[in-house]
Design a protein around this motif. Structure first.
Motif, PDB file in Angstrom:
ATOM      1  N   SER A   1       0.813  -1.222   0.000  1.00 32.20           N
ATOM      2  CA  SER A   1       0.000   0.000   0.000  1.00 32.20           C
ATOM      3  C   SER A   1       0.845   1.270   0.000  1.00 32.20           C
ATOM      4  O   SER A   1       0.368   2.327  -0.395  1.00 32.20           O
ATOM      5  CB  SER A   1      -0.956   0.000   1.190  1.00 32.20           C
ATOM      6  OG  SER A   1      -0.224  -0.061   2.401  1.00 32.20           O
ATOM      7  N   ALA A   2       2.108   1.176   0.412  1.00 33.69           N
ATOM      8  CA  ALA A   2       3.009   2.329   0.405  1.00 33.69           C
ATOM      9  C   ALA A   2       3.723   2.482  -0.943  1.00 33.69           C
ATOM     10  O   ALA A   2       4.517   3.397  -1.132  1.00 33.69           O
ATOM     11  CB  ALA A   2       4.029   2.193   1.524  1.00 33.69           C
TER      12      ALA A   2
ATOM     13  N   GLY B   1      -0.873  -9.513   0.843  1.00 33.47           N
ATOM     14  CA  GLY B   1      -0.469  -8.136   1.144  1.00 33.47           C
ATOM     15  C   GLY B   1      -0.108  -7.278  -0.051  1.00 33.47           C
ATOM     16  O   GLY B   1       0.355  -6.152   0.104  1.00 33.47           O
ATOM     17  N   VAL B   2      -0.305  -7.798  -1.262  1.00 35.79           N
ATOM     18  CA  VAL B   2      -0.045  -7.001  -2.462  1.00 35.79           C
ATOM     19  C   VAL B   2      -1.270  -6.136  -2.725  1.00 35.79           C
ATOM     20  O   VAL B   2      -2.388  -6.640  -2.783  1.00 35.79           O
ATOM     21  CB  VAL B   2       0.254  -7.910  -3.678  1.00 35.79           C
ATOM     22  CG1 VAL B   2       0.450  -7.076  -4.939  1.00 35.79           C
ATOM     23  CG2 VAL B   2       1.452  -8.795  -3.404  1.00 35.79           C
ATOM     24  N   GLU B   3      -1.067  -4.835  -2.862  1.00 37.99           N
ATOM     25  CA  GLU B   3      -2.174  -3.908  -3.085  1.00 37.99           C
ATOM     26  C   GLU B   3      -2.263  -3.416  -4.520  1.00 37.99           C
ATOM     27  O   GLU B   3      -3.334  -3.093  -4.994  1.00 37.99           O
ATOM     28  CB  GLU B   3      -2.047  -2.696  -2.153  1.00 37.99           C
ATOM     29  CG  GLU B   3      -2.303  -3.030  -0.701  1.00 37.99           C
ATOM     30  CD  GLU B   3      -3.763  -3.363  -0.412  1.00 37.99           C
ATOM     31  OE1 GLU B   3      -4.662  -2.758  -1.020  1.00 37.99           O
ATOM     32  OE2 GLU B   3      -3.999  -4.241   0.437  1.00 37.99           O
ATOM     33  N   GLN B   4      -1.122  -3.342  -5.192  1.00 35.78           N
ATOM     34  CA  GLN B   4      -1.108  -2.841  -6.563  1.00 35.78           C
ATOM     35  C   GLN B   4       0.017  -3.510  -7.334  1.00 35.78           C
ATOM     36  O   GLN B   4       0.934  -4.062  -6.741  1.00 35.78           O
ATOM     37  CB  GLN B   4      -0.966  -1.326  -6.595  1.00 35.78           C
ATOM     38  CG  GLN B   4       0.297  -0.809  -5.941  1.00 35.78           C
ATOM     39  CD  GLN B   4       0.307   0.697  -5.793  1.00 35.78           C
ATOM     40  OE1 GLN B   4      -0.739   1.329  -5.691  1.00 35.78           O
ATOM     41  NE2 GLN B   4       1.484   1.292  -5.796  1.00 35.78           N
TER      42      GLN B   4
ATOM     43  N   LEU C   1      -5.324  -3.694  -7.069  1.00 37.02           N
ATOM     44  CA  LEU C   1      -5.957  -5.019  -7.148  1.00 37.02           C
ATOM     45  C   LEU C   1      -7.313  -5.025  -6.462  1.00 37.02           C
ATOM     46  O   LEU C   1      -8.030  -6.015  -6.514  1.00 37.02           O
ATOM     47  CB  LEU C   1      -5.048  -6.072  -6.501  1.00 37.02           C
ATOM     48  CG  LEU C   1      -3.713  -6.295  -7.208  1.00 37.02           C
ATOM     49  CD1 LEU C   1      -2.906  -7.355  -6.477  1.00 37.02           C
ATOM     50  CD2 LEU C   1      -3.909  -6.705  -8.658  1.00 37.02           C
ATOM     51  N   ARG C   2      -7.673  -3.927  -5.813  1.00 37.29           N
ATOM     52  CA  ARG C   2      -8.955  -3.824  -5.123  1.00 37.29           C
ATOM     53  C   ARG C   2     -10.060  -3.513  -6.120  1.00 37.29           C
ATOM     54  O   ARG C   2      -9.881  -2.696  -7.022  1.00 37.29           O
ATOM     55  CB  ARG C   2      -8.920  -2.712  -4.078  1.00 37.29           C
ATOM     56  CG  ARG C   2      -7.885  -2.938  -3.011  1.00 37.29           C
ATOM     57  CD  ARG C   2      -8.507  -3.468  -1.801  1.00 37.29           C
ATOM     58  NE  ARG C   2      -7.474  -3.824  -0.830  1.00 37.29           N
ATOM     59  CZ  ARG C   2      -7.592  -4.830  -0.002  1.00 37.29           C
ATOM     60  NH1 ARG C   2      -8.660  -5.575  -0.016  1.00 37.29           N
ATOM     61  NH2 ARG C   2      -6.634  -5.095   0.855  1.00 37.29           N
TER      62      ARG C   2
END
Length: 64
Positions: free
Chosen positions: A10-11, A42-45, A61-62
């Motif tokens: 997320s960072a 934990g992968v956000e993008q 990925l959301r």
């Protein structure tokens, strides 16, 4: 020529990469099936890379 996904938290920090794909379409199809598992890890993008050069991203990925 190879395509890979760069995983980011997320960072926006790189936390890993995918396997290599010979074709862009293969890489894009794969991310469509793998995104839920990546989110759980934990992968956000992600960013799509072609031979290490960014094609596009970051892509969340959301669901929107």
């Amino acid at each position: 020529m190879s395509f890979t996904w760069q995983y980011e938290n997320s960072a926006g920090e790189t936390v890993g990469t995918s396997e290599e794909f010979d074709q862009r379409g293969e890489a894009e199809s794969w991310i469509g099936t793998a995104f839920e598992d990546l989110l759980e890890d934990g992968v956000e993008q992600v960013r799509l890379l072609e031979d290490g050069t960014e094609v596009y991203g970051p892509m969340s990925l959301r669901p929107e």
